[in-house]
Design a protein around this motif. Sequence first.
Motif, PDB file in Angstrom:
ATOM      1  N   PHE A 307      37.521  41.776  35.096  1.00 36.36           N
ATOM      2  CA  PHE A 307      39.002  41.775  35.343  1.00 36.36           C
ATOM      3  C   PHE A 307      38.884  40.036  34.791  1.00 36.36           C
ATOM      4  O   PHE A 307      40.379  40.421  33.472  1.00 36.36           O
ATOM      5  CB  PHE A 307      40.100  41.135  36.809  1.00 36.36           C
ATOM      6  CG  PHE A 307      39.854  42.202  37.397  1.00 36.36           C
ATOM      7  CD1 PHE A 307      41.107  43.115  36.769  1.00 36.36           C
ATOM      8  CD2 PHE A 307      39.451  43.640  38.562  1.00 36.36           C
ATOM      9  CE1 PHE A 307      42.175  44.214  37.510  1.00 36.36           C
ATOM     10  CE2 PHE A 307      39.695  44.392  38.528  1.00 36.36           C
ATOM     11  CZ  PHE A 307      40.574  45.040  38.353  1.00 36.36           C
ATOM     12  N   SER A 308      38.758  39.306  34.865  1.00 38.42           N
ATOM     13  CA  SER A 308      39.143  38.130  34.167  1.00 38.42           C
ATOM     14  C   SER A 308      37.924  37.290  32.195  1.00 38.42           C
ATOM     15  O   SER A 308      38.831  36.697  32.306  1.00 38.42           O
ATOM     16  CB  SER A 308      37.910  36.712  35.516  1.00 38.42           C
ATOM     17  OG  SER A 308      37.034  37.083  35.111  1.00 38.42           O
ATOM     18  N   LYS A 333      44.580  31.351  35.088  1.00 40.21           N
ATOM     19  CA  LYS A 333      45.099  32.474  35.607  1.00 40.21           C
ATOM     20  C   LYS A 333      43.284  33.259  35.839  1.00 40.21           C
ATOM     21  O   LYS A 333      42.779  34.255  36.525  1.00 40.21           O
ATOM     22  CB  LYS A 333      45.660  33.612  34.873  1.00 40.21           C
ATOM     23  CG  LYS A 333      46.363  34.462  35.031  1.00 40.21           C
ATOM     24  CD  LYS A 333      47.464  35.427  34.752  1.00 40.21           C
ATOM     25  CE  LYS A 333      47.172  36.706  35.266  1.00 40.21           C
ATOM     26  NZ  LYS A 333      48.368  37.537  34.762  1.00 40.21           N
ATOM     27  N   THR A 334      42.897  32.854  35.009  1.00 40.76           N
ATOM     28  CA  THR A 334      40.913  33.229  34.498  1.00 40.76           C
ATOM     29  C   THR A 334      40.451  33.142  36.369  1.00 40.76           C
ATOM     30  O   THR A 334      40.036  33.740  36.713  1.00 40.76           O
ATOM     31  CB  THR A 334      40.577  33.048  33.490  1.00 40.76           C
ATOM     32  OG1 THR A 334      40.949  33.554  32.296  1.00 40.76           O
ATOM     33  CG2 THR A 334      39.142  33.499  33.626  1.00 40.76           C
ATOM     34  N   GLN A 336      41.527  31.518  38.993  1.00 38.40           N
ATOM     35  CA  GLN A 336      42.357  32.395  40.357  1.00 38.40           C
ATOM     36  C   GLN A 336      42.197  34.235  40.224  1.00 38.40           C
ATOM     37  O   GLN A 336      42.014  34.698  41.633  1.00 38.40           O
ATOM     38  CB  GLN A 336      43.787  32.442  40.092  1.00 38.40           C
ATOM     39  CG  GLN A 336      43.913  30.791  39.901  1.00 38.40           C
ATOM     40  CD  GLN A 336      45.656  30.514  40.307  1.00 38.40           C
ATOM     41  OE1 GLN A 336      46.419  31.034  40.929  1.00 38.40           O
ATOM     42  NE2 GLN A 336      45.777  29.584  38.625  1.00 38.40           N
ATOM     43  N   VAL A 337      42.340  34.983  39.293  1.00 37.40           N
ATOM     44  CA  VAL A 337      42.007  36.283  39.425  1.00 37.40           C
ATOM     45  C   VAL A 337      40.334  36.358  39.521  1.00 37.40           C
ATOM     46  O   VAL A 337      39.726  37.261  40.471  1.00 37.40           O
ATOM     47  CB  VAL A 337      42.412  36.672  37.911  1.00 37.40           C
ATOM     48  CG1 VAL A 337      41.726  38.440  37.993  1.00 37.40           C
ATOM     49  CG2 VAL A 337      43.570  36.978  37.644  1.00 37.40           C
ATOM     50  N   PHE A 340      39.502  35.121  43.014  1.00 36.67           N
ATOM     51  CA  PHE A 340      41.126  35.867  43.724  1.00 36.67           C
ATOM     52  C   PHE A 340      40.412  37.355  44.885  1.00 36.67           C
ATOM     53  O   PHE A 340      40.299  37.679  45.762  1.00 36.67           O
ATOM     54  CB  PHE A 340      42.189  36.797  43.285  1.00 36.67           C
ATOM     55  CG  PHE A 340      43.175  37.099  44.248  1.00 36.67           C
ATOM     56  CD1 PHE A 340      44.137  36.933  45.088  1.00 36.67           C
ATOM     57  CD2 PHE A 340      42.989  39.380  43.510  1.00 36.67           C
ATOM     58  CE1 PHE A 340      44.269  37.488  45.857  1.00 36.67           C
ATOM     59  CE2 PHE A 340      44.108  39.077  44.964  1.00 36.67           C
ATOM     60  CZ  PHE A 340      44.959  38.888  45.230  1.00 36.67           C
ATOM     61  N   ILE A 341      38.769  38.079  43.710  1.00 40.26           N
ATOM     62  CA  ILE A 341      39.011  39.146  44.041  1.00 40.26           C
ATOM     63  C   ILE A 341      36.694  38.629  44.701  1.00 40.26           C
ATOM     64  O   ILE A 341      36.712  39.702  45.485  1.00 40.26           O
ATOM     65  CB  ILE A 341      38.401  39.968  42.564  1.00 40.26           C
ATOM     66  CG1 ILE A 341      39.805  40.091  41.599  1.00 40.26           C
ATOM     67  CG2 ILE A 341      37.029  41.057  42.815  1.00 40.26           C
ATOM     68  CD1 ILE A 341      39.393  40.549  40.389  1.00 40.26           C
ATOM     69  N   LEU A 522      48.673  37.037  40.712  1.00 46.08           N
ATOM     70  CA  LEU A 522      47.660  37.273  39.443  1.00 46.08           C
ATOM     71  C   LEU A 522      47.097  38.933  38.933  1.00 46.08           C
ATOM     72  O   LEU A 522      46.275  38.764  37.985  1.00 46.08           O
ATOM     73  CB  LEU A 522      46.346  36.965  40.194  1.00 46.08           C
ATOM     74  CG  LEU A 522      46.284  35.704  41.464  1.00 46.08           C
ATOM     75  CD1 LEU A 522      45.239  35.362  42.070  1.00 46.08           C
ATOM     76  CD2 LEU A 522      46.558  34.577  40.034  1.00 46.08           C
ATOM     77  N   LEU A 523      47.747  38.983  39.412  1.00 50.03           N
ATOM     78  CA  LEU A 523      47.516  40.792  39.278  1.00 50.03           C
ATOM     79  C   LEU A 523      48.048  42.043  38.485  1.00 50.03           C
ATOM     80  O   LEU A 523      48.291  42.724  38.161  1.00 50.03           O
ATOM     81  CB  LEU A 523      46.986  41.736  40.330  1.00 50.03           C
ATOM     82  CG  LEU A 523      45.334  40.897  40.922  1.00 50.03           C
ATOM     83  CD1 LEU A 523      45.084  42.079  42.408  1.00 50.03           C
ATOM     84  CD2 LEU A 523      44.462  41.359  39.985  1.00 50.03           C
TER      85      LEU A 523
END
Length: 538
Positions: A307-308, A333-334, A336-337, A340-341, A522-523
């Motif tokens: 994702f990131s 964003k990188t 945080q994503v 977050f996962i 984020l998503l």
Amino acid sequence: MSSLMKGTAILTIGLFLSKLLGLIYIFPFYAIVGEDNIALYNYAYIPYNIMLSIAIAGLPIAVSKFVSKYNALGDFDAGRRLVKTGALLMTLTGIVAFILMNLLATPLANIVINSDEQAFTVEQVANVIQWVSYALIVVPFMSLIRGYLQGYGHYLPTSVSQLVEQIVRIVFLLGGAFIVVNVMDGDEITAINFSVFAAFIGALGGLLTLFYYWKKLRPEIKAVQVVAPREQRLPYSDMYKEIFKYSIPVVFVGLGGSLFQLIDLLTFNRAMAASGIPAEIYDLYFTMLNLLTQKIVMIPVVLATGFSMAIIPTVTKFYTEGNLRQVHSAMDKTYQVLLFITVPAAIGISILAEDLYHFFYSFSEMGTQVLSHYAPLAIFFALFSVTAAMLQGVNYQKWVIFSLLVGLLTKTILNTPLIHLMSVDGAILATALGYGATITINIFVLKKVTDYNATVVLRRILLIIILTIVMALAVWITHIVLTAIAPADTKILALLYAIICAGVGAVFYGAISYRLGLAQLLLGDKFTKIARKLRLVK
């Protein structure tokens, strides 16, 4: 542009599937050879992985960049000369690596095996290392061809050949081990020797796939190639100097995890012996640490970095343009994503360690403890991959090498004393501190280079931690209730409990993060659509 994006997407999907297969094959393999014997496979796995990373991690990307650059300059002959001389060089490199690994097999086995009371002898460990070394004859040459075709914009051959290589290897590994043990009534040691040889068979499968594409694409490539006059040719010394410049940072990043494992390979057993721990359990503890639990923990890491890492090209693009504001936004964003996962996944695995280890392998208090304590390292693994990729994106590759060397030095210095104090937990803590040192340097350099302010990310990290605590409590309470009703004494129950608890955790984490607006931020809209379909939100 659309064809390039399509090719890149195909390459990414192929690499992801190949990595995922490389993680999950260990579960059926464990069932075939058993817990007591899989440690022998692990002793060959680590040095093989290092050699494989050297061959695969750097060369295709370096050759691809070189060929693409000189093709853009109109010098198609440079790529032709590189692949022509490189084919011979990589073949010789493969043979030398094969011979070197065979010569080092017994000295390495002597370091690994510290006591006659261990489960395996020096000869058995040396044999399994020698059996896996055959793959090194093929892999360097194969990597050269992959990079060359990528340089012409053909990503499909790399993607398909890597997937074929992995599938052939796993089918041969599992099929061969099953036949040796269950059909021919052979012993598990023979099955493991046969299984590590599967790396060579898989490499042949990948090579045949590349030859198919080479034959198919050769007319197109030859049509644009013109042999340059001798006086206009790029000198071979400059050519290979440029290749090494491109490949070394990539190799170091690819080698990171394997080098940390190598330190354990060289020090773990002796440190355990010095602590007075019985020799009978060295091999099992080591395998739980660096193979069995690692395979489970790396599954969410692969998903999270997938994702990131998709955001990383954006960082490179905006940094090249000098648009630091957009660089900061992409970096925010990188991070945080990724967190977050990874954070909830790592904590979830830690809480459900008993059920997960029972289902994938067998019930084991020792295995449960190692997995529970090892799971949080997923956060470190993911952060290392992403921060290292960012440094390469902003063209600060030298710092990737420096930070990794500092991390490895930290692990080397602390590993033995911490194992003396804490047994296997000491090795886990030393790995965490080593990765922590590397990640800290990477983040510090990124902050200095891009003038990055992490205030927003730190606030979001705090929110993610609070959400994870809520999720962890929900999972923990659910698990207590389930085990109070009936202990998870079978694999089916262990799987059922893990699914139920993970589902409860996902609902709590997803619903609360959605209510707070974090998940959508984020998503994106896709998460909202999924949440509505599952009726988690209105």
